[in-house]
Design a protein around this motif. Structure first.
Motif, PDB file in Angstrom:
ATOM      1  N   LEU A   1       0.841  -1.197   0.000  1.00 39.63           N
ATOM      2  CA  LEU A   1       0.000   0.000   0.000  1.00 39.63           C
ATOM      3  C   LEU A   1       0.876   1.247   0.000  1.00 39.63           C
ATOM      4  CD1 LEU A   1      -3.171   0.414   0.300  1.00 39.63           C
ATOM      5  CD2 LEU A   1      -2.681   0.947   2.702  1.00 39.63           C
ATOM      6  N   PRO A   2       0.665   2.191  -0.910  1.00 44.40           N
ATOM      7  CA  PRO A   2       1.514   3.393  -0.950  1.00 44.40           C
ATOM      8  C   PRO A   2       1.179   4.377   0.164  1.00 44.40           C
ATOM      9  CG  PRO A   2      -0.177   3.505  -2.640  1.00 44.40           C
ATOM     10  CD  PRO A   2      -0.298   2.136  -2.025  1.00 44.40           C
ATOM     11  N   HIS A   3       2.133   5.226   0.472  1.00 39.58           N
ATOM     12  CA  HIS A   3       1.956   6.212   1.545  1.00 39.58           C
ATOM     13  C   HIS A   3       0.725   7.084   1.341  1.00 39.58           C
ATOM     14  CE1 HIS A   3       6.450   6.266   2.947  1.00 39.58           C
ATOM     15  NE2 HIS A   3       5.780   5.244   3.421  1.00 39.58           N
ATOM     16  N   VAL A   4       0.480   7.456   0.103  1.00 35.48           N
ATOM     17  CA  VAL A   4      -0.621   8.386  -0.149  1.00 35.48           C
ATOM     18  C   VAL A   4      -1.960   7.800   0.291  1.00 35.48           C
ATOM     19  CG1 VAL A   4      -0.998   7.611  -2.536  1.00 35.48           C
ATOM     20  CG2 VAL A   4      -1.617   9.955  -1.860  1.00 35.48           C
ATOM     21  N   ASP A   5      -2.094   6.470   0.235  1.00 34.92           N
ATOM     22  CA  ASP A   5      -3.337   5.845   0.672  1.00 34.92           C
ATOM     23  C   ASP A   5      -3.517   5.965   2.178  1.00 34.92           C
ATOM     24  OD1 ASP A   5      -3.502   5.176  -1.974  1.00 34.92           O
ATOM     25  OD2 ASP A   5      -3.969   3.064  -1.638  1.00 34.92           O
ATOM     26  N   TYR A   6      -2.427   5.794   2.932  1.00 36.93           N
ATOM     27  CA  TYR A   6      -2.510   5.973   4.383  1.00 36.93           C
ATOM     28  C   TYR A   6      -2.957   7.395   4.720  1.00 36.93           C
ATOM     29  CZ  TYR A   6       0.165   1.625   5.230  1.00 36.93           C
ATOM     30  OH  TYR A   6       0.580   0.320   5.294  1.00 36.93           O
ATOM     31  N   VAL A   7      -2.340   8.365   4.077  1.00 35.35           N
ATOM     32  CA  VAL A   7      -2.634   9.764   4.391  1.00 35.35           C
ATOM     33  C   VAL A   7      -4.055  10.120   3.972  1.00 35.35           C
ATOM     34  CG1 VAL A   7      -1.970  12.152   3.959  1.00 35.35           C
ATOM     35  CG2 VAL A   7      -0.209  10.402   4.251  1.00 35.35           C
ATOM     36  N   ARG A   8      -4.452   9.685   2.771  1.00 39.49           N
ATOM     37  CA  ARG A   8      -5.790  10.011   2.271  1.00 39.49           C
ATOM     38  C   ARG A   8      -6.880   9.375   3.130  1.00 39.49           C
ATOM     39  NH1 ARG A   8      -5.538   7.579  -2.340  1.00 39.49           N
ATOM     40  NH2 ARG A   8      -4.767   9.350  -3.555  1.00 39.49           N
ATOM     41  N   GLU A   9      -6.710   8.114   3.466  1.00 39.97           N
ATOM     42  CA  GLU A   9      -7.768   7.361   4.131  1.00 39.97           C
ATOM     43  C   GLU A   9      -7.686   7.401   5.656  1.00 39.97           C
ATOM     44  OE1 GLU A   9     -10.234   6.205   2.492  1.00 39.97           O
ATOM     45  OE2 GLU A   9      -9.414   6.458   0.474  1.00 39.97           O
ATOM     46  N   ALA A  10      -6.477   7.471   6.198  1.00 40.43           N
ATOM     47  CA  ALA A  10      -6.306   7.353   7.648  1.00 40.43           C
ATOM     48  C   ALA A  10      -5.772   8.616   8.299  1.00 40.43           C
ATOM     49  CB  ALA A  10      -5.388   6.174   7.977  1.00 40.43           C
ATOM     50  N   GLY A  11      -5.585   9.687   7.528  1.00 34.75           N
ATOM     51  CA  GLY A  11      -5.101  10.924   8.102  1.00 34.75           C
ATOM     52  C   GLY A  11      -3.587  11.014   8.119  1.00 34.75           C
ATOM     53  N   SER A  12      -3.086  12.181   8.420  1.00 32.49           N
ATOM     54  CA  SER A  12      -1.639  12.412   8.347  1.00 32.49           C
ATOM     55  C   SER A  12      -0.867  11.538   9.322  1.00 32.49           C
ATOM     56  CB  SER A  12      -1.327  13.890   8.599  1.00 32.49           C
ATOM     57  OG  SER A  12      -1.884  14.318   9.833  1.00 32.49           O
ATOM     58  N   GLU A  13      -1.460  11.217  10.477  1.00 29.18           N
ATOM     59  CA  GLU A  13      -0.771  10.358  11.451  1.00 29.18           C
ATOM     60  C   GLU A  13      -1.087   8.878  11.246  1.00 29.18           C
ATOM     61  OE1 GLU A  13       0.247  13.977  12.254  1.00 29.18           O
ATOM     62  OE2 GLU A  13      -1.883  13.557  12.504  1.00 29.18           O
ATOM     63  N   GLY A  14      -1.963   8.558  10.302  1.00 31.38           N
ATOM     64  CA  GLY A  14      -2.258   7.158  10.016  1.00 31.38           C
ATOM     65  C   GLY A  14      -1.066   6.397   9.483  1.00 31.38           C
ATOM     66  N   ILE A  15      -0.047   7.119   9.002  1.00 29.64           N
ATOM     67  CA  ILE A  15       1.156   6.464   8.486  1.00 29.64           C
ATOM     68  C   ILE A  15       1.866   5.651   9.560  1.00 29.64           C
ATOM     69  CG2 ILE A  15       2.681   8.419   8.939  1.00 29.64           C
ATOM     70  CD1 ILE A  15       2.731   6.087   5.864  1.00 29.64           C
ATOM     71  N   GLU A  16       1.551   5.905  10.838  1.00 27.12           N
ATOM     72  CA  GLU A  16       2.142   5.101  11.912  1.00 27.12           C
ATOM     73  C   GLU A  16       1.871   3.610  11.729  1.00 27.12           C
ATOM     74  OE1 GLU A  16       1.992   8.321  15.635  1.00 27.12           O
ATOM     75  OE2 GLU A  16       0.575   6.658  15.568  1.00 27.12           O
ATOM     76  N   LEU A  17       0.832   3.270  10.992  1.00 29.59           N
ATOM     77  CA  LEU A  17       0.469   1.862  10.837  1.00 29.59           C
ATOM     78  C   LEU A  17       1.517   1.049  10.083  1.00 29.59           C
ATOM     79  CD1 LEU A  17      -3.350   2.291  10.207  1.00 29.59           C
ATOM     80  CD2 LEU A  17      -2.301   1.037  12.098  1.00 29.59           C
ATOM     81  N   VAL A  18       2.439   1.696   9.378  1.00 35.27           N
ATOM     82  CA  VAL A  18       3.496   0.905   8.737  1.00 35.27           C
ATOM     83  C   VAL A  18       4.323   0.160   9.782  1.00 35.27           C
ATOM     84  CG1 VAL A  18       3.644   2.368   6.678  1.00 35.27           C
ATOM     85  CG2 VAL A  18       5.181   2.808   8.621  1.00 35.27           C
ATOM     86  N   MET A  19       4.323   0.655  11.013  1.00 29.79           N
ATOM     87  CA  MET A  19       5.084  -0.028  12.070  1.00 29.79           C
ATOM     88  C   MET A  19       4.459  -1.373  12.431  1.00 29.79           C
ATOM     89  SD  MET A  19       6.323   3.103  14.525  1.00 29.79           S
ATOM     90  CE  MET A  19       4.704   3.694  14.965  1.00 29.79           C
ATOM     91  N   TRP A  20       3.157  -1.506  12.228  1.00 32.52           N
ATOM     92  CA  TRP A  20       2.505  -2.800  12.476  1.00 32.52           C
ATOM     93  C   TRP A  20       3.025  -3.845  11.491  1.00 32.52           C
ATOM     94  CZ3 TRP A  20      -3.246  -2.647  14.307  1.00 32.52           C
ATOM     95  CH2 TRP A  20      -3.407  -1.639  15.261  1.00 32.52           C
ATOM     96  N   LEU A  21       3.429  -3.401  10.307  1.00 33.28           N
ATOM     97  CA  LEU A  21       3.915  -4.335   9.297  1.00 33.28           C
ATOM     98  C   LEU A  21       5.267  -4.937   9.669  1.00 33.28           C
ATOM     99  CD1 LEU A  21       2.803  -2.304   6.175  1.00 33.28           C
ATOM    100  CD2 LEU A  21       1.936  -4.561   6.833  1.00 33.28           C
ATOM    101  N   ILE A  22       6.043  -4.247  10.496  1.00 34.98           N
ATOM    102  CA  ILE A  22       7.298  -4.843  10.979  1.00 34.98           C
ATOM    103  C   ILE A  22       6.973  -6.053  11.838  1.00 34.98           C
ATOM    104  CG2 ILE A  22       9.338  -4.481  12.418  1.00 34.98           C
ATOM    105  CD1 ILE A  22       9.332  -1.565  11.568  1.00 34.98           C
ATOM    106  N   ALA A  23       6.030  -5.886  12.765  1.00 33.41           N
ATOM    107  CA  ALA A  23       5.651  -7.011  13.623  1.00 33.41           C
ATOM    108  C   ALA A  23       5.034  -8.141  12.811  1.00 33.41           C
ATOM    109  CB  ALA A  23       4.679  -6.529  14.701  1.00 33.41           C
ATOM    110  N   ARG A  24       4.195  -7.794  11.840  1.00 30.42           N
ATOM    111  CA  ARG A  24       3.539  -8.855  11.051  1.00 30.42           C
ATOM    112  C   ARG A  24       4.537  -9.607  10.183  1.00 30.42           C
ATOM    113  NH1 ARG A  24       1.589 -12.712   9.742  1.00 30.42           N
ATOM    114  NH2 ARG A  24      -0.475 -13.159   8.855  1.00 30.42           N
TER     115      ARG A  24
END
Length: 284
Positions: A225-248
């Motif tokens: 998923l590209p960064h722009v999707d996180y920002v568009r759909e989850a807000g400017s701080e929604g990009i924090e969710l990429v950290m969940w992908l490290i654990a997964r």
């Protein structure tokens, strides 16, 4: 050898820490949030790890705009709670695991991931709020913790794909450590929220829950998923969710093992002006 037995995913909303510290957890506003972690507290007692590898982001406490590491691994023996402007949180000092941290650093760097090694730093709410949610208010944290700070504050930030692949490398590193250790990896931050601008207060329930679905069932596709999707759909701080992908990325199925067991899932809004997401996945 050491092994990763589970991954935990949770928001790290600073107001949650304030509610815990000020004894507000039973108030009507906060009670639904903390009830979502009642199961998790008991689960952690019954499945206590030796070490938690905790992925979080620093909020301009240990690091500032003067120096912004993309990936920073805490290698110290202990980490004091940070003063974020109103004094350090009244929580225990975090006890690290320098031997495992150093081993992970060596292995991951040899796998071509550039890490910043941090031998002295404080840890802010990004790390201590998840510990409080899962452990309550103990005199000491129940296990050792290795802090792993990711830059999701100042662009450019790492891609979801890069984070996912880093999780793979961390799993490989842990499994090559010659000591019988039960290790959990936690991914923190998110879910959808925006703290400033015209969209301040944005929360996207549908997108958040789809993210949780995909994190469980199709994490590799989600990592693209590209960064722009996180920002568009989850807000400017929604990009924090990429950290969940490290654990997964560190879970067994990514390395060809069986799918994880979904032990617990929780979602609630609002907590402050943020959506709270929480998930526990266990390796079979």
């Amino acid at each position: 050898m050491a092994r990763i037995t589970a991954s935990v995913y949770t928001s790290h909303v600073p107001a949650i820490g304030v509610a815990i510290d000020q004894g507000k957890t039973a108030e009507p506003y906060w009670q639904p949030v903390f009830q979502g972690y009642d199961f998790s507290k008991q689960w952690l007692k019954e499945n206590r790890p030796d070490v938690i590898f905790l992925v979080y982001n620093d909020h301009a406490t240990a690091f500032s705009l003067d120096m912004i590491p993309t990936f920073a691994l805490g290698t110290a023996a202990q980490f004091a709670p940070a003063d974020e402007g109103w004094g350090p949180r009244p929580v225990p000092t975090v006890i690290g695991h320098p031997e495992l941290a150093s081993h992970i650093a060596h292995s991951v760097i040899q796998d071509d991931f550039d890490l910043t090694l941090v031998n002295r730093m404080t840890v802010d709410h990004g790390l201590t709020v998840p510990l409080s949610l899962m452990c309550g208010q103990p005199e000491a944290w129940p296990c050792r913790v290795i802090p792993f700070a990711v830059n999701v504050v100042q662009y450019p930030v790492p891609s979801g794909r890069r984070c996912f692949e880093l999780g793979r490398a961390i799993r490989k590193a842990v499994e090559s450590f010659d000591e019988d250790l039960n290790v959990q990896i936690w991914g923190t931050g998110g879910m959808s929220h925006q703290l400033q601008g015209a969209r301040a207060g944005l929360i996207n329930r549908e997108w958040d829950n789809e993210f949780l679905d995909r994190l469980i069932s199709e994490p590799e596709a989600l990592s693209k998923l590209p960064h722009v999707d996180y920002v568009r759909e989850a807000g400017s701080e929604g990009i924090e969710l990429v950290m969940w992908l490290i654990a997964r990325g560190a879970m067994a199925d990514i390395a060809g093992g069986p799918p994880p067991k979904v032990t617990h899932r929780f979602y609630h809004v609002p907590a402050s002006n943020t959506a709270v997401g929480h998930l526990i996945l266990e390796n079979p």
